[in-house]
Design a protein around this motif. Structure first.
Motif, PDB file in Angstrom:
ATOM      1  N   SER A  45       0.549  -1.280   0.098  1.00 60.12           N
ATOM      2  CA  SER A  45       0.040   0.407   0.180  1.00 60.12           C
ATOM      3  C   SER A  45       1.144   1.416  -0.160  1.00 60.12           C
ATOM      4  O   SER A  45       0.469   2.285  -0.686  1.00 60.12           O
ATOM      5  N   ASN A  46       2.076   1.338   0.643  1.00 63.74           N
ATOM      6  CA  ASN A  46       2.914   2.732   0.737  1.00 63.74           C
ATOM      7  C   ASN A  46       3.972   1.855   0.787  1.00 63.74           C
ATOM      8  O   ASN A  46       4.605   0.830   1.426  1.00 63.74           O
ATOM      9  N   VAL A  47       5.118   2.875   1.260  1.00 64.40           N
ATOM     10  CA  VAL A  47       6.515   2.495   1.425  1.00 64.40           C
ATOM     11  C   VAL A  47       7.124   2.340   2.349  1.00 64.40           C
ATOM     12  O   VAL A  47       7.900   1.092   2.677  1.00 64.40           O
ATOM     13  N   GLU A  48       6.416   2.630   3.582  1.00 65.53           N
ATOM     14  CA  GLU A  48       6.502   2.530   4.716  1.00 65.53           C
ATOM     15  C   GLU A  48       6.003   1.173   4.928  1.00 65.53           C
ATOM     16  O   GLU A  48       6.924   0.108   5.479  1.00 65.53           O
ATOM     17  N   THR A  49       4.595   0.254   4.893  1.00 61.33           N
ATOM     18  CA  THR A  49       4.574  -0.471   4.563  1.00 61.33           C
ATOM     19  C   THR A  49       5.257  -2.021   4.165  1.00 61.33           C
ATOM     20  O   THR A  49       6.230  -2.364   5.231  1.00 61.33           O
ATOM     21  N   ALA A  50       6.143  -1.650   3.515  1.00 62.71           N
ATOM     22  CA  ALA A  50       6.771  -2.365   2.525  1.00 62.71           C
ATOM     23  C   ALA A  50       8.673  -2.251   2.462  1.00 62.71           C
ATOM     24  O   ALA A  50       9.324  -3.339   3.488  1.00 62.71           O
ATOM     25  N   ARG A  51       8.826  -0.942   3.326  1.00 65.00           N
ATOM     26  CA  ARG A  51      10.161  -1.182   4.098  1.00 65.00           C
ATOM     27  C   ARG A  51      10.600  -1.971   5.312  1.00 65.00           C
ATOM     28  O   ARG A  51      10.717  -2.411   5.685  1.00 65.00           O
ATOM     29  N   LEU A  52       8.853  -1.293   6.130  1.00 63.80           N
ATOM     30  CA  LEU A  52       9.036  -2.665   7.445  1.00 63.80           C
ATOM     31  C   LEU A  52       9.195  -4.048   7.692  1.00 63.80           C
ATOM     32  O   LEU A  52       9.078  -4.645   8.587  1.00 63.80           O
ATOM     33  N   ALA A  53       8.120  -4.690   6.749  1.00 63.54           N
ATOM     34  CA  ALA A  53       8.301  -5.707   5.729  1.00 63.54           C
ATOM     35  C   ALA A  53       9.415  -6.461   5.371  1.00 63.54           C
ATOM     36  O   ALA A  53       9.890  -7.757   5.998  1.00 63.54           O
ATOM     37  N   LEU A  54      10.078  -6.161   4.707  1.00 64.01           N
ATOM     38  CA  LEU A  54      11.467  -6.391   4.220  1.00 64.01           C
ATOM     39  C   LEU A  54      12.329  -6.142   6.095  1.00 64.01           C
ATOM     40  O   LEU A  54      13.651  -6.764   5.651  1.00 64.01           O
ATOM     41  N   ASP A  55      12.623  -5.218   6.692  1.00 62.72           N
ATOM     42  CA  ASP A  55      13.140  -5.205   8.026  1.00 62.72           C
ATOM     43  C   ASP A  55      13.080  -6.341   8.345  1.00 62.72           C
ATOM     44  O   ASP A  55      13.967  -6.519   9.230  1.00 62.72           O
ATOM     45  N   ALA A  56      12.017  -6.873   8.669  1.00 60.92           N
ATOM     46  CA  ALA A  56      11.596  -7.347  10.025  1.00 60.92           C
ATOM     47  C   ALA A  56      11.465  -9.075   9.587  1.00 60.92           C
ATOM     48  O   ALA A  56      11.889 -10.063   9.765  1.00 60.92           O
ATOM     49  N   LEU A  57      12.212  -8.437   7.982  1.00 56.37           N
ATOM     50  CA  LEU A  57      12.903 -10.538   7.196  1.00 56.37           C
ATOM     51  C   LEU A  57      14.379 -10.287   7.500  1.00 56.37           C
ATOM     52  O   LEU A  57      14.514 -11.192   7.228  1.00 56.37           O
ATOM     53  N   GLY A  58      14.856  -9.394   8.456  1.00 57.44           N
ATOM     54  CA  GLY A  58      16.670  -9.268   8.893  1.00 57.44           C
ATOM     55  C   GLY A  58      16.652  -8.537   7.195  1.00 57.44           C
ATOM     56  O   GLY A  58      17.771  -9.365   7.539  1.00 57.44           O
ATOM     57  N   PHE A  59      16.958  -7.545   6.717  1.00 52.40           N
ATOM     58  CA  PHE A  59      16.922  -6.840   5.283  1.00 52.40           C
ATOM     59  C   PHE A  59      17.098  -5.712   5.775  1.00 52.40           C
ATOM     60  O   PHE A  59      16.459  -5.421   6.427  1.00 52.40           O
ATOM     61  N   PRO A  60      18.596  -4.985   5.150  1.00 55.71           N
ATOM     62  CA  PRO A  60      19.093  -4.020   6.011  1.00 55.71           C
ATOM     63  C   PRO A  60      18.290  -3.421   4.632  1.00 55.71           C
ATOM     64  O   PRO A  60      18.317  -3.579   3.168  1.00 55.71           O
ATOM     65  N   VAL A  61      17.814  -2.613   5.065  1.00 61.45           N
ATOM     66  CA  VAL A  61      17.181  -1.774   4.308  1.00 61.45           C
ATOM     67  C   VAL A  61      17.292   0.163   4.509  1.00 61.45           C
ATOM     68  O   VAL A  61      18.361   0.136   5.619  1.00 61.45           O
ATOM     69  N   LEU A  62      17.416   0.413   3.594  1.00 60.01           N
ATOM     70  CA  LEU A  62      18.540   1.919   3.390  1.00 60.01           C
ATOM     71  C   LEU A  62      17.675   3.243   2.728  1.00 60.01           C
ATOM     72  O   LEU A  62      16.820   2.802   1.484  1.00 60.01           O
ATOM     73  N   CYS A  63      17.917   4.109   2.831  1.00 59.13           N
ATOM     74  CA  CYS A  63      16.894   5.234   1.674  1.00 59.13           C
ATOM     75  C   CYS A  63      18.525   6.404   1.315  1.00 59.13           C
ATOM     76  O   CYS A  63      19.535   6.753   2.160  1.00 59.13           O
ATOM     77  N   LEU A  64      17.808   6.710  -0.086  1.00 55.67           N
ATOM     78  CA  LEU A  64      18.211   7.719  -0.696  1.00 55.67           C
ATOM     79  C   LEU A  64      18.606   9.204   0.272  1.00 55.67           C
ATOM     80  O   LEU A  64      17.521   9.495   0.431  1.00 55.67           O
ATOM     81  N   ALA A  65      19.428   9.708   1.026  1.00 55.63           N
ATOM     82  CA  ALA A  65      19.226  10.801   1.319  1.00 55.63           C
ATOM     83  C   ALA A  65      20.408  12.163   0.968  1.00 55.63           C
ATOM     84  O   ALA A  65      21.669  11.853   0.835  1.00 55.63           O
ATOM     85  N   TYR A  66      19.823  12.979   0.691  1.00 55.42           N
ATOM     86  CA  TYR A  66      20.815  13.735  -0.611  1.00 55.42           C
ATOM     87  C   TYR A  66      20.202  15.599  -0.644  1.00 55.42           C
ATOM     88  O   TYR A  66      19.811  15.840  -0.206  1.00 55.42           O
ATOM     89  N   GLY A  67      21.206  16.659  -0.134  1.00 52.53           N
ATOM     90  CA  GLY A  67      20.796  18.229  -0.491  1.00 52.53           C
ATOM     91  C   GLY A  67      19.352  18.116   1.244  1.00 52.53           C
ATOM     92  O   GLY A  67      19.879  17.740   1.930  1.00 52.53           O
ATOM     93  N   SER A  68      18.346  18.632   0.764  1.00 54.76           N
ATOM     94  CA  SER A  68      17.341  18.941   1.841  1.00 54.76           C
ATOM     95  C   SER A  68      16.860  17.401   2.904  1.00 54.76           C
ATOM     96  O   SER A  68      16.279  17.862   3.157  1.00 54.76           O
ATOM     97  N   LEU A  69      16.408  16.366   1.883  1.00 54.74           N
ATOM     98  CA  LEU A  69      16.471  15.186   2.150  1.00 54.74           C
ATOM     99  C   LEU A  69      17.015  14.746   3.311  1.00 54.74           C
ATOM    100  O   LEU A  69      16.715  14.195   3.717  1.00 54.74           O
TER     101      LEU A  69
END
Length: 98
Positions: A64-88
């Motif tokens: 349904s959204n990116v938060e749902t996806a990243r939390l599920a993958l984190d729960a499975l033990g995969f490293p989850v990373l975010c792209l961040a640059y500039g104002s991000l």
């Protein structure tokens, strides 16, 4: 290891092995497929994969959204990373603040 996630209001199960198999079929994110609108990745083996696309490929159900996806993958033990640059770095991604 199994976790659940929401897709269109319906809860779906996904196993760690399903995600690994999907990652093996997908082309990892790289400069030719990069999208600033897809800032969240999971590290599977040696490749980075967009979290929503990865769960969609693993189960046939788009989260349904990116938060749902990243939390599920984190729960499975995969490293989850975010792209961040500039104002991000200071403000976060506007689509991911909810």
């Amino acid at each position: 290891m199994i976790t659940t996630f929401l897709s269109g209001g319906t809860r779906h199960e996904v196993a760690r092995e399903q995600v690994q198999q999907a990652a093996a079929r997908l082309v990892p994110a790289h400069s030719e497929t990069f999208s600033k609108n897809q800032a969240w990745f999971a590290l599977i083996g040696g490749g980075l994969h967009y979290v929503i696309d990865l769960l969609d490929a693993a189960t046939g159900h788009r989260p349904s959204n990116v938060e749902t996806a990243r939390l599920a993958l984190d729960a499975l033990g995969f490293p989850v990373l975010c792209l961040a640059y500039g104002s991000l770095l200071a403000d976060g991604h506007p689509a991911h603040r909810e």
